[in-house]
Design a protein around this motif. Structure first.
Motif, PDB file in Angstrom:
ATOM      1  N   THR A  85      10.577 -83.784 101.790  1.00  0.00           N
ATOM      2  CA  THR A  85      10.233 -84.674 102.895  1.00  0.00           C
ATOM      3  C   THR A  85      10.117 -83.870 104.189  1.00  0.00           C
ATOM      4  O   THR A  85       9.165 -84.055 104.968  1.00  0.00           O
ATOM      5  N   GLU A  86      11.066 -82.975 104.413  1.00  0.00           N
ATOM      6  CA  GLU A  86      11.027 -82.139 105.613  1.00  0.00           C
ATOM      7  C   GLU A  86       9.805 -81.216 105.596  1.00  0.00           C
ATOM      8  O   GLU A  86       9.159 -81.009 106.627  1.00  0.00           O
ATOM      9  N   PHE A  89       6.779 -83.233 106.590  1.00  0.00           N
ATOM     10  CA  PHE A  89       6.860 -83.524 108.018  1.00  0.00           C
ATOM     11  C   PHE A  89       6.436 -82.301 108.848  1.00  0.00           C
ATOM     12  O   PHE A  89       5.634 -82.418 109.784  1.00  0.00           O
ATOM     13  N   ASN A  93       2.905 -81.760 111.213  1.00  0.00           N
ATOM     14  CA  ASN A  93       3.103 -81.630 112.656  1.00  0.00           C
ATOM     15  C   ASN A  93       2.595 -80.299 113.210  1.00  0.00           C
ATOM     16  O   ASN A  93       2.788 -80.034 114.397  1.00  0.00           O
TER      17      ASN A  93
END
Length: 135
Positions: A85-86, A89, A93
């Protein structure tokens, strides 16, 4: 141990009973034998038995250490999910990359998860350079 043809034991053994404790084995005369006080004799195997016990304890300690090392190096399913998940993300970004490029980099990193922690620890500009090289 020798046993006679009639099933009897030699006198020296029939008048003895085995007494064991946690460290030694001794033989002592039975109290009803009517003979004089007995002399305690240590079994020849007691020292060997103690050595075997010590070896088993050392092996058990070693197995426990290996077990603990395996447990501490294992990543839980929740930790793995959080890492992916990180990763997504962070990838989304970083500006200047198309969705398809982000998906490709995500897929490539997912194939080699040992690289993910290294990638995540990089500063943003290093991540962008790495992503350009990976495409």
């Amino acid at each position: 141990m020798d046993i006679g043809a009639d099933g009897s034991m030699p006198t020296e053994w029939s008048d003895m009973q085995v007494m064991e404790d946690s460290t030694t084995t001794t033989k002592k005369p039975l109290p009803s034998s009517g003979k004089g006080g007995g002399i305690k004799r240590k079994s020849k195997t007691s020292a060997i038995d103690q050595d075997i016990r010590e070896c088993i304890c050392l092996m058990a300690d070693s197995v426990n250490k290996v077990d603990n090392a395996i447990k501490s190096s294992t990543t839980s399913p929740q930790q793995i999910k959080n890492m992916y998940t990180e990763l997504m993300f962070e990838l989304t970004n970083i500006h200047g990359f198309l969705e398809e490029e982000v998906d490709t980099i995500y897929d490539n990193l997912s194939k080699n998860p040992t690289l993910i922690p290294s990638f995540l620890s990089k500063p943003a500009d290093s991540k962008a350079r790495w992503m350009r090289k990976a495409l």
